[in-house]
Design a protein around this motif. Sequence first.
Motif: not given
Lengths: 264, 223, 824
Positions: C200, C209, C67-68
């Motif tokens: 997350w 995140n 996600d990052i």
Amino acid sequence: MAEKIKLYDTSKCTGCRACQLACKQWNALPAGQTYNTGTYQNPPDLQSNTWMLIRFQEMSNGNGDVKWLFRKDACMHCTDAACIKVCPSGALFRTKYGSVALDKDKCIGCKECISACPFDVPRYDPVTDKIAKCDLCFSRIDRGMEPSCVKACPTGALSFGDKDEMIARAHARVKELGGDANVYGDQFVGGTHMLYVLTEKPSVYDELPERPRVPLTVIAWKDWFKPLTLLAAGGVLAGSFIHYLTHGPKDTSGDDQAGGEGGE
Amino acid sequence: MIPKKGMIKSTDAFERLVHWWLAITCIILIITGLGMMFHSFNFLGTPLGGLKNLKLVHNFTGLLFAPALFFAILIWWREAGVFKMPEDLEWIKVAGGYLWHVDDVPETGKYNPGQKAFFLAVAIFGILMVASGLIMWFPLSLPSGLVQWMYPFHALGMLVIFPFVLVHIYLGTIGVPGSARAIFTGYVTRSWAEKQCPGWLKEMEKEGRLEIYGEEKEEAAHG
Amino acid sequence: MTNHWNDIENSDCVLAMGSNPASNHPISFKYVTKAMEKGAPLISVDPRFTQTSARADIYAPLRSGTDIAFLGGMIKYILDNNLIHEKYVKAYTNASFLVNPDFKMPGENNGVFSGLVENKYDKSTWSYQTDADGVILKDPTLSDPNCVYRLLKKHYERYTPGVVSNITGTPKDKLIVVYEAYTKTGKPGKAGTIMYAMGWTQHTVGVQNIRTMSIIQLLLGNMGVAGGGVNALRGESNVQGSTDMALLFHILPGYLKTPVASWQTLEEYNRKNTPATNEPKSLNWWKNYSKYMASLLRAHYGKNVTLEEAYRYLPKREDGQDCSWLTLFDNMYKGKFSGLFAWGMNPACSGASSHKVRQALAQLDWMVNVNVYDNETGSFWREPGLDPSKIKTEVFMLPCSAFMEKEGSITNSGRWMQWRYKAVDSPGVAMPDGDIMTELFCRLKERYEKNGGPLADAITRLTWDYGVKDGAGRVRHFDPDYVAREVNGYFLEDKVIGGVLYKKGTLVPSFGLLQDDGSTSSGNWLYCNSYTEKGNMAKRRGNEDRSFIGLYSDWAWCWPLNRRIIYNGASVDPDTGMPWDKKNPVIRWDGAEWKGDVPDGVAAPGAGRPPFIMKPDGVANIFGPGLADGPFPEHYEPLECPIEENLLSPQFINPTIVRWDEVGTGTSVDARATCDPRFPFVCSTYRVSEHWQTGVLTRWAPWLAEMQPELFVEIGSELARLKGFKNGEHVMVKSVRGEVEAVAIVTDRYKPMKVAGMTVHQVGIPWHYGWVTTNMRKYVHGDKVPEVFTGGDSANLLTPFIGDPNTGIPESKAFMVNVERKGV
């Protein structure tokens, strides 16, 4: 009393199944042992204790995109309801709201409605020897409440209201959605009292008839043979009576020794 | 209705048994069927304790009807199941003299084409009724596309059989006096036989197989 | 949630990432749907095409745990295309702050920030440049190469669509479509919201995140505005409430810090925890820290003891001691615990690497299982395959009331404290938790009074005024109303504040009036104002909305001070006090005062007070030096992943995570298998609508069990074809730590993705199941036998025993498994 319609907008349904649960709760329908068969859909089909369920269906198109379709399957509450037509006992009846309800006490378990229904909705319960299906929460709507499934729906995919308003809303929504979206229910079987807004063409959906109608068999039976039987039987009775009056009984007496009229 | 001396035997005991077995079950089926066919006749279920019991009576009577039908076909299909040309055609042309005055009604055998038609109707549609009825009784075990058709077939059977039965009753009783005796006692008057089935009478006499009440049975009598 | 459920409706773009709200927060979708009706696009970013994706306008797949990278790419997109809400960023964030020139970022420092020593950061370079008075140096033009804004730009310069796509597996064009749609909310007056959940948080980079998204929200000016915010969808109805009330080991009620051994006195404790600032205009609300601590101590001990004594009674951690879930169970596994209260918890199923948890339970001398039903924790000793005679743990079951059998409050994700009433009596001998605790407390107290013991006063002098007392001074029945009042707090003596006299014994109307001299009590300063002399605010049911943006301020009560949207001071232009979004104003300056929601942090327009008053500097942190793993989020691979390198840097995984697999016991329960051909598929755990947590409440509910009766694993059609699986067949899902049997759902909703040139398959498994069912219970005549029994065991038997360095939350959303036909 104005006719009512339950509108189901598939474009707002998330398949959360609150409706399926609420239906069981309000109607006090027991659960049954199920198994996962490779789908979220459970119970796998409508049952005498499952009057409505969400059907889950995946749809892939050529370019790798996938769609996940949800469809609430339950009684459509037809205006020309084949089930009412065939029901011998009058157990299935039209309510003043236009919905098709069931008087359980009157049901004789003949299952005629099961094969008549174009949507394959009624289910037979061998324990009670009666059929079962959604009655649009007659016990609720008759007290001014909305059906329990509508009450439970979090997203507004389900709504309930006067017929004209709901039909107008459905068409407005379809216009908004564009594409393949369509209103399903107002163009056949005299108009249904559960109306769908479908995001895909009807043919795409599992177990959904594209052009549902009262089966020819039901029409032949109920609209042709039934009155004809009455006509024929009545005609014969009347004919015999006239025959008797005009022709009189056939003279079968003779002059032989064993003669004598019949009917001693 | 005790037969008198000189009367001609037209039916044997088994025939009569089968007839009445068939007749009674058929009438019960018609009445209970009507009770389910028309909401206005739903009341017919009331004496039985409800429509559900009426349905049970109908279904089980159907089970009794089936063997009766089987025997009836076995007994009568030769005599009443085959049209004999051209005399039957001639008879049909004048409707057996039932509807308008006919000076000379063509002679028929034991059963005239009208009776044959009734038999065939009962036989064919009776089978249809039994078959469709059984499927309707257990509709969930068969594909619904098939089951669906059983209902109009069953109704069609009713449409055919019911009026025929009424005609049969009329002609078997007041319409043709002396007929009822045949199916109650097995004997008819000679004159009735001369009028109703002269061909048969002649044939039986010719073959010497005629059984006459009060007379010794002849050698060649069929069993 | 910084905002609240209804407020999602005001959004101009809804991003659901790390969450599946359609399924797991169904009611939230009411407001998502409303937003969509008004034209807001819904974006679903998820490895699996979910019910949310089915409704989304845009769906983008990504590999679990990246996600990052995905969001870092969005930050780059925003900065490259200058889509920031400039005035907002300059006025309300630390974008203009000048950072220590010695600060180094991963791009120039082998993938780590400056200061890494072993697996911990020395944060001395993560600081600001200051003038002689200690005031932070700023560059309002955002052009100084050392200002936060420039550093941010530099840091995410590396997150090009090509690299991001290679890491995440998201096709490049999808990335751009998502970036484009979401960043449109950077326009003043537009708001985008993020709905995230455990997708997350449950990562070794869980906190980062969320930090990444927070940075995006700040750049786009989406914090504090209606339809914006950073919104955590809680995994349980009262997670927000229990966290507020000190669910976690490192905080006391109201997010006060738990004392550690080196903070010997209250004065020292306050000094260490009260932040200071040299920013002249910053309000620095935490300067009131000591008032809240004093009031909390008063709530615990009343005026029986001095504040100093009360502080002394508080249990203290060793300095640096970690008591988070994983550490706790690791210690239990190593035999360092003698007893456990598993209270409304089912760690044998909910704990990561459940085999380890289950084995840890066997190390206990005793366990008390307080629950509505028996569960895998209470019955761990009779798990199939175990010999109960070889397990020493003595287990007690205390049946407790379910939620509808007791009264009390629930604080939902939107921080609304809502009172609930009891509907039915508890069955059998089940008791509300409060009564169980009261009984426990009274007996403990009696024992300490009789026998004494170390720090006996800590128990014997506690106040316990939670109901009507009998002659012996003992509470007969626990009454949550008393607790609600104590949580709010009382004046313990007559007090004149600002010329107003507050009588002794009256409820404190607001936390602004709490005192550090011991004259007030408050069980949780954040909840001060929830129960006033007007009554219990949580019971309010006013359903009128005077705000036109769905605040419903008369419905129940919301912390803090009934403020429905926090940071709302940032929703207005700092100079005029006019809302950025005229159509959806949260607050508005009418020339004399603020109208709308309870204003947050703002002074009169033009006064220049930065509104993020919980931050010492008054502004929101784009540069966030507070975290353990870096002031800017950086992509690191999950502990278990399918690729052998981090495409962004030489640093493969988060360097600061606490590891058990290397230093631990060496048993299979701590093992990991990254890039291991035995475990080639990425796996995530998740939830379904029909079940709750480990299913202890829902697996026994026949209607729910009927809909989801068995553990399943979702497998992409292509993978199923490769492996020869048929839909609906039973398969074994195996990780290096354990295996579970599950029904294969073969689906097109999982598609293989291209990651670093490789094809990566991903599978998913819900974690609601367990081996205990009522099937094995003895039924007596008259008992209602459930109609449905569920099948399957916990998916956590597979998950790794590893967590985020800030919170310790386990990484159960990205780990490696294999799926095999049963019996192979």
